[in-house]
Design a protein around this motif. Structure first.
Motif, PDB file in Angstrom:
ATOM      1  N   ARG A   1      42.949  79.600   8.655  1.00 18.86           N
ATOM      2  CA  ARG A   1      44.397  79.388   8.788  1.00 18.86           C
ATOM      3  C   ARG A   1      45.083  80.624   9.387  1.00 18.86           C
ATOM      4  O   ARG A   1      46.308  80.671   9.497  1.00 18.86           O
ATOM      5  CB  ARG A   1      45.017  79.083   7.414  1.00 18.86           C
ATOM      6  CG  ARG A   1      44.662  77.698   6.878  1.00 18.86           C
ATOM      7  CD  ARG A   1      45.138  77.497   5.446  1.00 18.86           C
ATOM      8  NE  ARG A   1      46.584  77.557   5.317  1.00 18.86           N
ATOM      9  CZ  ARG A   1      47.238  77.562   4.160  1.00 18.86           C
ATOM     10  NH1 ARG A   1      46.561  77.517   3.022  1.00 18.86           N
ATOM     11  NH2 ARG A   1      48.542  77.610   4.117  1.00 18.86           N
TER      12      ARG A   1
ATOM     13  N   ILE B   1      49.557  81.653  11.708  1.00 16.00           N
ATOM     14  CA  ILE B   1      49.669  80.644  12.762  1.00 16.00           C
ATOM     15  C   ILE B   1      48.296  80.468  13.401  1.00 16.00           C
ATOM     16  O   ILE B   1      47.713  81.416  13.926  1.00 16.00           O
ATOM     17  CB  ILE B   1      50.725  81.058  13.808  1.00 16.00           C
ATOM     18  CG1 ILE B   1      52.104  81.075  13.151  1.00 16.00           C
ATOM     19  CG2 ILE B   1      50.710  80.107  14.998  1.00 16.00           C
ATOM     20  CD1 ILE B   1      53.188  81.703  13.981  1.00 16.00           C
ATOM     21  N   THR B   2      47.784  79.241  13.338  1.00 13.89           N
ATOM     22  CA  THR B   2      46.421  78.990  13.782  1.00 13.89           C
ATOM     23  C   THR B   2      46.323  78.957  15.302  1.00 13.89           C
ATOM     24  O   THR B   2      47.318  78.825  15.995  1.00 13.89           O
ATOM     25  CB  THR B   2      45.919  77.636  13.259  1.00 13.89           C
ATOM     26  OG1 THR B   2      46.856  76.638  13.657  1.00 13.89           O
ATOM     27  CG2 THR B   2      45.818  77.638  11.758  1.00 13.89           C
TER      28      THR B   2
ATOM     29  N   PRO C   1      48.161  75.762  17.510  1.00 17.03           N
ATOM     30  CA  PRO C   1      48.953  75.215  16.397  1.00 17.03           C
ATOM     31  C   PRO C   1      49.600  73.871  16.715  1.00 17.03           C
ATOM     32  O   PRO C   1      49.931  73.118  15.804  1.00 17.03           O
ATOM     33  CB  PRO C   1      50.027  76.287  16.157  1.00 17.03           C
ATOM     34  CG  PRO C   1      50.102  77.053  17.428  1.00 17.03           C
ATOM     35  CD  PRO C   1      48.727  77.019  18.015  1.00 17.03           C
TER      36      PRO C   1
ATOM     37  N   VAL D   1      54.254  80.197  18.193  1.00 12.22           N
ATOM     38  CA  VAL D   1      53.530  78.933  18.342  1.00 12.22           C
ATOM     39  C   VAL D   1      53.550  78.479  19.807  1.00 12.22           C
ATOM     40  O   VAL D   1      52.518  78.107  20.379  1.00 12.22           O
ATOM     41  CB  VAL D   1      54.147  77.836  17.427  1.00 12.22           C
ATOM     42  CG1 VAL D   1      53.704  76.451  17.854  1.00 12.22           C
ATOM     43  CG2 VAL D   1      53.774  78.090  15.971  1.00 12.22           C
TER      44      VAL D   1
ATOM     45  N   ARG E   1      41.651  71.806  10.553  1.00 15.93           N
ATOM     46  CA  ARG E   1      42.658  71.906  11.625  1.00 15.93           C
ATOM     47  C   ARG E   1      43.451  70.605  11.751  1.00 15.93           C
ATOM     48  O   ARG E   1      44.271  70.468  12.647  1.00 15.93           O
ATOM     49  CB  ARG E   1      41.970  72.224  12.967  1.00 15.93           C
ATOM     50  CG  ARG E   1      41.449  73.658  13.055  1.00 15.93           C
ATOM     51  CD  ARG E   1      40.617  73.878  14.306  1.00 15.93           C
ATOM     52  NE  ARG E   1      41.363  73.673  15.539  1.00 15.93           N
ATOM     53  CZ  ARG E   1      40.819  73.687  16.754  1.00 15.93           C
ATOM     54  NH1 ARG E   1      39.521  73.896  16.895  1.00 15.93           N
ATOM     55  NH2 ARG E   1      41.554  73.503  17.819  1.00 15.93           N
TER      56      ARG E   1
ATOM     57  N   ILE F   1      47.895  69.167  13.873  1.00 20.36           N
ATOM     58  CA  ILE F   1      48.880  70.130  13.367  1.00 20.36           C
ATOM     59  C   ILE F   1      48.576  70.394  11.905  1.00 20.36           C
ATOM     60  O   ILE F   1      48.568  69.483  11.085  1.00 20.36           O
ATOM     61  CB  ILE F   1      50.320  69.602  13.555  1.00 20.36           C
ATOM     62  CG1 ILE F   1      50.623  69.490  15.049  1.00 20.36           C
ATOM     63  CG2 ILE F   1      51.333  70.500  12.858  1.00 20.36           C
ATOM     64  CD1 ILE F   1      51.886  68.750  15.382  1.00 20.36           C
ATOM     65  N   THR F   2      48.306  71.647  11.582  1.00 20.15           N
ATOM     66  CA  THR F   2      47.854  71.987  10.234  1.00 20.15           C
ATOM     67  C   THR F   2      49.007  71.970   9.238  1.00 20.15           C
ATOM     68  O   THR F   2      50.172  72.012   9.621  1.00 20.15           O
ATOM     69  CB  THR F   2      47.239  73.393  10.207  1.00 20.15           C
ATOM     70  OG1 THR F   2      48.200  74.302  10.756  1.00 20.15           O
ATOM     71  CG2 THR F   2      45.981  73.446  11.027  1.00 20.15           C
TER      72      THR F   2
ATOM     73  N   PRO G   1      52.095  74.933   9.485  1.00 19.49           N
ATOM     74  CA  PRO G   1      51.738  75.458  10.809  1.00 19.49           C
ATOM     75  C   PRO G   1      52.488  76.733  11.177  1.00 19.49           C
ATOM     76  O   PRO G   1      52.025  77.488  12.032  1.00 19.49           O
ATOM     77  CB  PRO G   1      52.115  74.315  11.759  1.00 19.49           C
ATOM     78  CG  PRO G   1      53.102  73.502  11.011  1.00 19.49           C
ATOM     79  CD  PRO G   1      52.746  73.626   9.573  1.00 19.49           C
TER      80      PRO G   1
ATOM     81  N   VAL H   1      55.970  70.021  13.700  1.00 17.22           N
ATOM     82  CA  VAL H   1      55.757  71.341  13.090  1.00 17.22           C
ATOM     83  C   VAL H   1      56.965  71.733  12.240  1.00 17.22           C
ATOM     84  O   VAL H   1      56.821  72.161  11.089  1.00 17.22           O
ATOM     85  CB  VAL H   1      55.491  72.410  14.186  1.00 17.22           C
ATOM     86  CG1 VAL H   1      55.679  73.812  13.640  1.00 17.22           C
ATOM     87  CG2 VAL H   1      54.097  72.242  14.764  1.00 17.22           C
TER      88      VAL H   1
ATOM     89  N   SER I   1      57.448  71.725   7.918  1.00 19.39           N
ATOM     90  CA  SER I   1      57.744  73.017   7.297  1.00 19.39           C
ATOM     91  C   SER I   1      59.002  72.995   6.438  1.00 19.39           C
ATOM     92  O   SER I   1      59.271  73.929   5.701  1.00 19.39           O
ATOM     93  CB  SER I   1      57.923  74.091   8.384  1.00 19.39           C
ATOM     94  OG  SER I   1      56.754  74.226   9.159  1.00 19.39           O
TER      95      SER I   1
END
Lengths: 226, 226
Positions: A55, A74-75, A78, A164, B55, B74-75, B78, B164, B168
């Motif tokens: 992650r 932030i992967t 993302p 991102v 992921r 999208i994790t 994110p 995203v 959040s």
């Protein structure tokens, strides 16, 4: 190990980072110490640390330990763009989003930037300039410039969304174009000066000009390849 | 197993999804078939599938197989917000970003929405209305409404950034307020109608009114808790 245990240990480690106000680059306790502190087995810690590394919250450095990642959690990819076709339309979707977003970000930076922020933006600008003058690739340095402005906006969500967006921009093929390189020099400097002088409209318009300049290039290229 | 092998197998599986145009919910070949097809061991496949699940590109359903995730890669978290203090300032940063972003998204939806898009936005709107009328929690349905508009914008980056942003947003404590619930009914419907009628300015302004209405509530609450 249950999914909920692995999940809750991840949360515990995040809590440890935030309550101890650890910064990117700071070292975490060892696996052994974490297992002891959180009262779980070392294999559970290892699994949780691995998941947090994926992650981009932690960074595992073989042989030297586990650290808080500079990646702000932030992967990679993302937005999940690897799942969609990366064509010219996606490139336009991206620049159109940036034109919605980054002028307002620059305006906020002109309102909120501290002296330290201005210095960092100036330094990031100089790095791009040097690369352009030496005819080198500057995509990555350009992202750093825009991210420095995002940080100066004072809005933590903007800061992260810009990261991102910029981590999703594909290597920019246009940076080899001479006139684009020259215009970048001019507009970047205009934006830096406007932010320093708290000139809100100047910063906003400078960013619009800069991004629309790139967009015009993309439009010309698109026509040429038709 | 080397990091690069695990990584390249992940890329191979993503390529398999995109070239076969698999959609969210579609089933992947079995571990055995994948190992055979990609010419690697089953433990390598297992590791890659696990990583892709983290992921949010794949979804593993115990006992029935591996599927393309509806999460668009999208994790969870994110923006890495779990790493920063979730206070009233962050809530304002979030609404300020939405006010930069979502009115333009609504304007684009008014330009680009197909009949099918309009139907989906209308349905999402009705779901929120029913929840509000039954005095139930509607945060999640509200996100779905905004995400339906994002999809109708025709911009794939907007689509993903809105996902995203909405993934959040913390559970909205204001949805219990009667007057906010009533205003949401009114503004949502205004936005739906404007998009249906391709009224660009109407859609943009409807979204500004809707979001600023929420922002006003937040401002009043912030003053009260001082």
């Amino acid at each position: 190990m249950s999914a909920s245990l692995a999940e809750s240990v991840q949360q515990d480690i995040i809590k440890l980072i935030t309550t101890n106000e650890l910064n990117p680059g700071d070292k975490l306790p060892t696996e052994y110490e974490l297992a002891d502190k959180l009262n779980v087995g070392r294999s559970t810690i290892r699994e949780a640390v691995k998941a947090l590394a994926s992650r981009n919250i932690l960074k595992i450095k073989q042989g030297s330990g586990t650290f808080v990642s500079p990646g702000m959690g932030i992967t990679k990819d993302p937005l999940g763009l690897s799942l969609i076709c990366n064509d010219v339309n996606l490139a336009f979707d991206m620049i159109n989003v940036r034109i919605i977003f980054e002028p307002e970000m620059a305006a906020l930076a002109a309102i909120n930037a501290t002296k330290d922020d201005c210095m960092k933006i100036g330094t990031a600008c100089t790095i791009v300039e040097d690369l352009i003058k030496n005819n080198e690739e500057y995509s990555k340095a350009d992202s750093s410039f825009h991210e420095a402005i995002a940080r100066a906006s004072g809005n933590k969500i903007i800061n992260r969304i810009v990261k991102v967006i910029h981590s999703s921009i594909q290597k920019n093929i246009f940076v080899t174009e001479d006139s684009l390189r020259n215009d970048t020099l001019i507009y970047h400097r205009q934006i830096v000066n406007a932010i320093k002088e708290h000139d809100v409209t100047g910063a906003r318009c400078g960013m619009i000009m800069h991004l629309n300049n790139l967009r015009n290039f993309m439009t010309i290229k698109k026509r040429e390849t038709r």
